[in-house]
Structures are given as C-alpha cells and as structure tokens.
Motif scaffolding. Structure first.
Motif, PDB file in Angstrom:
ATOM      1  N   ARG A   1      -1.590  -1.747  -7.101  1.00  0.00           N
ATOM      2  CA  ARG A   1      -2.950  -1.274  -6.822  1.00  0.00           C
ATOM      3  C   ARG A   1      -3.476  -1.734  -5.455  1.00  0.00           C
ATOM      4  NH1 ARG A   1      -5.558  -2.549 -11.477  1.00  0.00           N
ATOM      5  NH2 ARG A   1      -4.660  -0.659 -12.327  1.00  0.00           N
ATOM      6  N   PRO A   2      -3.302  -3.003  -5.042  1.00  0.00           N
ATOM      7  CA  PRO A   2      -3.826  -3.401  -3.726  1.00  0.00           C
ATOM      8  C   PRO A   2      -3.245  -2.594  -2.568  1.00  0.00           C
ATOM      9  CG  PRO A   2      -3.322  -5.337  -5.038  1.00  0.00           C
ATOM     10  CD  PRO A   2      -2.783  -4.152  -5.795  1.00  0.00           C
ATOM     11  N   SER A   3      -1.979  -2.213  -2.665  1.00  0.00           N
ATOM     12  CA  SER A   3      -1.372  -1.406  -1.601  1.00  0.00           C
ATOM     13  C   SER A   3      -2.015  -0.030  -1.538  1.00  0.00           C
ATOM     14  CB  SER A   3       0.135  -1.270  -1.825  1.00  0.00           C
ATOM     15  OG  SER A   3       0.763  -2.528  -1.716  1.00  0.00           O
ATOM     16  N   ALA A   4      -2.280   0.573  -2.681  1.00  0.00           N
ATOM     17  CA  ALA A   4      -2.931   1.886  -2.724  1.00  0.00           C
ATOM     18  C   ALA A   4      -4.350   1.792  -2.185  1.00  0.00           C
ATOM     19  CB  ALA A   4      -2.924   2.430  -4.142  1.00  0.00           C
ATOM     20  N   ILE A   5      -5.040   0.730  -2.545  1.00  0.00           N
ATOM     21  CA  ILE A   5      -6.414   0.544  -2.074  1.00  0.00           C
ATOM     22  C   ILE A   5      -6.441   0.352  -0.562  1.00  0.00           C
ATOM     23  CG2 ILE A   5      -8.386  -1.048  -2.139  1.00  0.00           C
ATOM     24  CD1 ILE A   5      -7.767  -1.356  -5.181  1.00  0.00           C
ATOM     25  N   ARG A   6      -5.491  -0.425  -0.020  1.00  0.00           N
ATOM     26  CA  ARG A   6      -5.434  -0.628   1.435  1.00  0.00           C
ATOM     27  C   ARG A   6      -5.248   0.698   2.169  1.00  0.00           C
ATOM     28  NH1 ARG A   6      -2.670  -5.318   0.091  1.00  0.00           N
ATOM     29  NH2 ARG A   6      -0.637  -4.316   0.323  1.00  0.00           N
ATOM     30  N   LEU A   7      -4.405   1.563   1.641  1.00  0.00           N
ATOM     31  CA  LEU A   7      -4.179   2.862   2.268  1.00  0.00           C
ATOM     32  C   LEU A   7      -5.462   3.693   2.246  1.00  0.00           C
ATOM     33  CD1 LEU A   7      -1.945   4.431   3.668  1.00  0.00           C
ATOM     34  CD2 LEU A   7      -1.309   5.376   1.467  1.00  0.00           C
ATOM     35  N   SER A   8      -6.173   3.693   1.138  1.00  0.00           N
ATOM     36  CA  SER A   8      -7.437   4.414   1.052  1.00  0.00           C
ATOM     37  C   SER A   8      -8.479   3.801   1.989  1.00  0.00           C
ATOM     38  CB  SER A   8      -7.951   4.394  -0.393  1.00  0.00           C
ATOM     39  OG  SER A   8      -9.159   5.104  -0.491  1.00  0.00           O
ATOM     40  N   GLU A   9      -8.495   2.487   2.077  1.00  0.00           N
ATOM     41  CA  GLU A   9      -9.434   1.824   2.992  1.00  0.00           C
ATOM     42  C   GLU A   9      -9.136   2.187   4.446  1.00  0.00           C
ATOM     43  OE1 GLU A   9      -8.984  -2.257   1.822  1.00  0.00           O
ATOM     44  OE2 GLU A   9     -10.539  -2.101   0.280  1.00  0.00           O
ATOM     45  N   ASP A  10      -7.862   2.362   4.766  1.00  0.00           N
ATOM     46  CA  ASP A  10      -7.501   2.789   6.125  1.00  0.00           C
ATOM     47  C   ASP A  10      -8.087   4.159   6.443  1.00  0.00           C
ATOM     48  OD1 ASP A  10      -6.067   0.461   6.518  1.00  0.00           O
ATOM     49  OD2 ASP A  10      -4.098   1.403   6.241  1.00  0.00           O
ATOM     50  N   VAL A  11      -8.020   5.066   5.483  1.00  0.00           N
ATOM     51  CA  VAL A  11      -8.596   6.394   5.692  1.00  0.00           C
ATOM     52  C   VAL A  11     -10.110   6.278   5.830  1.00  0.00           C
ATOM     53  CG1 VAL A  11      -8.919   8.697   4.702  1.00  0.00           C
ATOM     54  CG2 VAL A  11      -6.702   7.550   4.483  1.00  0.00           C
ATOM     55  N   ARG A  12     -10.725   5.433   5.014  1.00  0.00           N
ATOM     56  CA  ARG A  12     -12.178   5.227   5.111  1.00  0.00           C
ATOM     57  C   ARG A  12     -12.548   4.674   6.498  1.00  0.00           C
ATOM     58  NH1 ARG A  12     -12.828   2.424   0.925  1.00  0.00           N
ATOM     59  NH2 ARG A  12     -13.498   4.142  -0.386  1.00  0.00           N
ATOM     60  N   ARG A  13     -11.768   3.719   6.984  1.00  0.00           N
ATOM     61  CA  ARG A  13     -12.042   3.167   8.327  1.00  0.00           C
ATOM     62  C   ARG A  13     -11.876   4.233   9.406  1.00  0.00           C
ATOM     63  NH1 ARG A  13     -10.052  -1.502   6.073  1.00  0.00           N
ATOM     64  NH2 ARG A  13      -7.878  -1.066   6.584  1.00  0.00           N
ATOM     65  N   ALA A  14     -10.875   5.089   9.250  1.00  0.00           N
ATOM     66  CA  ALA A  14     -10.684   6.173  10.217  1.00  0.00           C
ATOM     67  C   ALA A  14     -11.883   7.119  10.201  1.00  0.00           C
ATOM     68  CB  ALA A  14      -9.385   6.926   9.918  1.00  0.00           C
ATOM     69  N   CYS A  15     -12.386   7.419   9.023  1.00  0.00           N
ATOM     70  CA  CYS A  15     -13.567   8.282   8.909  1.00  0.00           C
ATOM     71  C   CYS A  15     -14.792   7.613   9.516  1.00  0.00           C
ATOM     72  CB  CYS A  15     -13.811   8.656   7.451  1.00  0.00           C
ATOM     73  SG  CYS A  15     -12.557   9.757   6.774  1.00  0.00           S
ATOM     74  N   THR A  16     -14.934   6.320   9.286  1.00  0.00           N
ATOM     75  CA  THR A  16     -16.046   5.566   9.875  1.00  0.00           C
ATOM     76  C   THR A  16     -15.944   5.573  11.391  1.00  0.00           C
ATOM     77  OG1 THR A  16     -16.225   4.183   7.904  1.00  0.00           O
ATOM     78  CG2 THR A  16     -17.169   3.297   9.940  1.00  0.00           C
ATOM     79  N   ALA A  17     -14.737   5.372  11.913  1.00  0.00           N
ATOM     80  CA  ALA A  17     -14.524   5.405  13.366  1.00  0.00           C
ATOM     81  C   ALA A  17     -14.807   6.796  13.929  1.00  0.00           C
ATOM     82  CB  ALA A  17     -13.096   4.978  13.698  1.00  0.00           C
TER      83      ALA A  17
END
Length: 194
Positions: free
Chosen positions: A118-134
């Motif tokens: 689960r933490p690996s999946a969450i990190r990948l989703s967080e990366d997409v969220r950070r890209a959207c924020t950027a």
C-alpha cells in the motif's frame, strides 16, 4: 574471471521484464521464475536481488515512478504548453506509458489488500498529486489561473480528471488518443483562467 554485474543494467532489465509480464500476463504471472525467464537472467540471481514478492513488487512501483519522473524532469518551457506536456506524460498515450499504467493498475489492485504494498501505491498517487499541484502553480505563476479559483481544489480536480482520462484512454483509446487527451486537457487549462 567472474563477470562483473552492472546492477543498474540488471535492474533495468528486471524492471522492463516485470512491466512486460504484468501487462501481458497479469499480476498472477509475476513470479520469480517467469520474471527471470522474461529478463533472461538466472532465477537465483533474481532471488538474491529480490528475496520476497513484496520487494519485487515495490521495486516495480519504484521503477515506474522513476521512469515517469525522468520524463517529466526532461521537460522544458513554461506556462500552458509546459503544463500540457507535463499532464500528457501522466497518460497512457504510447506503448511505454500504457504498459506502465497497466502495471500500476495491476499492482495497485493488489495494494488494496496488501498492507506491505500500500505505501508504494500511495507514493505513486502522491507523485501525480504533486505534479497536478505543480501544474496549477505554474498556471498561477503565469497569470493563467483565475483568482476566483482555489489552487488546492483545482489541483485535486485536475488529479481526478487525469485519473479518469487515463482509464478512458486505456479502455477506449480511439483513433487519436494523444489528440483527444490534448483537446480535453487544453479545454480544462483554458477554463481555469476564468
């Protein structure tokens, strides 16, 4: 004299083989034996590098994250063209990105019930969220985000749009998936200016 192992080269071969297996045969086929055969390496060598299934699966997630980050890091420009290029990198628009997305979905479905993954999946989703924020921050920096819009909410909305669009492109790519995605994202970017 024993051959020296280039660990980066070996890991790249393993990652590419894992993505091929996940894309072609599904999660159930991601075994040490199948992956070693696909990568053209000895099973014992693969077991030494990844002693558990969890380690192998987490490695796959990390490799997908690294590949996407490298492509995004190579982008240049500013404003709406940069934002559009960034967002398109997150969609399954070519064989590489499609395979990465299918592998991510395969592993992500397992992460729903596997606390170790689960933490690996969450990190990948967080990366997409950070890209959207950027992306939203870049639009704001260039004066392309209406002051009436909440940047945090718009980043979340963009993330949801990307996730949905990625699934649509996977199941129904149509004759020109890149053109379709560009039109949808351009329309959304334009709407943020007010």
């Amino acid at each position: 004299m024993p051959r020296l192992i280039d660990h980066d080269e070996r890991n790249d071969a393993i990652a590419q083989a894992a993505i091929r297996v996940l894309t072609r045969d599904g999660l159930a086929a991601l075994s040490v034996r199948n992956l070693a055969a696909e990568a053209g390496i000895a099973t014992a060598s693969l077991r030494r590098a990844f002693p558990t299934q969890d380690a192998l699966r987490q490695f796959c997630f990390d490799e997908i994250r690294d590949a996407v980050a490298a492509r995004i890091g190579a982008l240049s420009g500013e404003g709406a063209p940069l934002v559009l290029a960034l967002l398109l990198e997150l969609l399954p628009l070519d064989a590489t990105r499609r395979s990465e997305f299918v592998a991510q979905l395969q592993l992500g479905s397992l992460a729903l019930t596997d606390p170790a993954l689960r933490p690996s999946a969450i990190r990948l989703s967080e990366d997409v969220r950070r890209a959207c924020t950027a992306a939203v921050a870049e639009l704001a920096r260039c004066g392309l985000l209406s002051e009436a819009n909440d940047a945090g909410l718009e980043a979340e909305r963009l993330h949801a749009l990307l996730d949905g669009l990625a699934l649509h492109l996977l199941w129904e790519p149509g004759p020109d998936p890149a053109g379709r995605a560009s039109r949808i994202l351009t329309r959304h970017i334009d709407s943020l200016a007010g």
